[in-house]
Design an enzyme around this catalytic site. Sequence first.
Site, PDB file in Angstrom:
ATOM      1  N   CYS A   1      22.672  32.128  99.922  1.00 36.59           N
ATOM      2  CA  CYS A   1      23.974  32.437 100.534  1.00 36.59           C
ATOM      3  C   CYS A   1      23.947  32.120 102.032  1.00 36.59           C
ATOM      4  O   CYS A   1      23.947  30.963 102.409  1.00 36.59           O
ATOM      5  CB  CYS A   1      24.373  33.877 100.246  1.00 36.59           C
ATOM      6  SG  CYS A   1      26.134  34.170 100.540  1.00 36.59           S
TER       7      CYS A   1
ATOM      8  N   GLU B   1      21.466  36.868  92.058  1.00 33.71           N
ATOM      9  CA  GLU B   1      20.965  38.227  91.825  1.00 33.71           C
ATOM     10  C   GLU B   1      22.072  39.178  91.373  1.00 33.71           C
ATOM     11  O   GLU B   1      21.836  40.383  91.222  1.00 33.71           O
ATOM     12  CB  GLU B   1      20.329  38.774  93.107  1.00 33.71           C
ATOM     13  CG  GLU B   1      21.298  39.334  94.126  1.00 33.71           C
ATOM     14  CD  GLU B   1      22.162  38.309  94.836  1.00 33.71           C
ATOM     15  OE1 GLU B   1      23.127  38.699  95.500  1.00 33.71           O
ATOM     16  OE2 GLU B   1      21.869  37.099  94.725  1.00 33.71           O
TER      17      GLU B   1
ATOM     18  N   HIS C   1      25.343  33.868  94.364  1.00 37.33           N
ATOM     19  CA  HIS C   1      24.489  35.051  94.280  1.00 37.33           C
ATOM     20  C   HIS C   1      23.838  35.140  92.900  1.00 37.33           C
ATOM     21  O   HIS C   1      24.373  35.786  91.999  1.00 37.33           O
ATOM     22  CB  HIS C   1      25.300  36.318  94.568  1.00 37.33           C
ATOM     23  CG  HIS C   1      25.601  36.503  96.013  1.00 37.33           C
ATOM     24  ND1 HIS C   1      24.734  37.148  96.876  1.00 37.33           N
ATOM     25  CD2 HIS C   1      26.649  36.103  96.761  1.00 37.33           C
ATOM     26  CE1 HIS C   1      25.251  37.143  98.097  1.00 37.33           C
ATOM     27  NE2 HIS C   1      26.409  36.518  98.051  1.00 37.33           N
TER      28      HIS C   1
END
Length: 381
Positions: free
Chosen positions: A266, A352, A350
């Site tokens: 990011c 995650e 993202h």
Amino acid sequence: MQAVLVLADGSVFRGRGFGAPGLAVGEICFNTAMTGYQEILTDPSYRGQIVTLTYPHIGNTGTNGEDAEGRTIFCSALVVRNLPRRPSSWRSEEDLDHYLRRQGIPGLADIDTRALTRRLREGGAQNAAVLVGDVVDPETALDAARAFPGLEGADLIAEVASEQRSTWTLRSGHPAEAYRAQEQNAATHHVVVYDFGAKRNILRLLADRGCRCTLVPPDTSPQEVLALRPHGVLFANGPGDPATLHGAQQHMRALLEQDLPIFGLCLGHQILGLALGARSLKMKFGHHGANHPVQDLRTGRVLITSQNHGFAIDADTLPASVEVTHRSLFDGSLQGMRLRGTRVFSFQGHPEAGPGPHDASSIFDAFVASFSHRAEVTPHA
């Protein structure tokens, strides 16, 4: 409580207030995720932003301590269509109203979030103010919205990042299960994470893959990082304008001279691009949601991803030494790249994301795999 949302263009949305009374300013953005509102609220990358959620019912499942991605709520205010009167989930510890109130964050409900989203899509992101209280004055909110300096040129890292070095080894799952798992499986790798506002699930997923994470403040020198003898370095997510982070770009350039795996995630992806000489740009209304299609250009596979960024790297300004690996299928913007002949790569989204989607989580596998390979490792997802 009464509540009003006023945009810098003069648009006024009146609704019902919840959370904490008061005035909040920021750049307003819309997020299209249908789940994960607590992840959004506690993501440090939302610092300086007012978040409106396009899914109409927010707060159904309440809140709990396990689902927070940061130490507190980081967005300036929350705007929703409908706030349920009470949550319904066995995991709920506190309803959304009290969760925001306890942390001093105002909320606004009962407005037409579809109309608001259309305005932002057509006109682009803009500054706004939310005012909640027994009596609200739209003119006061308008003055505050127009006085907000905006996110372009904003360095917000000091407001969210770690001030001291710390270690993370906790794996995914409920705390008791995670602690038992880490007792049975000692970490075999060491990752240094430059903390610009790192989400906790980044650390959990690395721990799941046998990594002990050392979080370091943004001003940590490359020499200090190398002294920790890491297997790899991760430049994490964070808020604000990446072009202002000159120190982080210098740290990245110095570490690129080492034969070391580096993963930019990011904001870290943007720092890598800028360190390599590319330019960043402010997007019209950014990417915020959990349903963004991204294509891996090497395999043709399409990933459904979570996104949260208002700036992007201009792919046309990248040097020839960089291969573009991922692009957004919404607008064609750069989503991933790698530095040829090295173990350096990045991803804008993202991977995650929790509760999801998880299509891109294998990028963490590629990062860990690069620790044991001297040649470049292709970050397929």
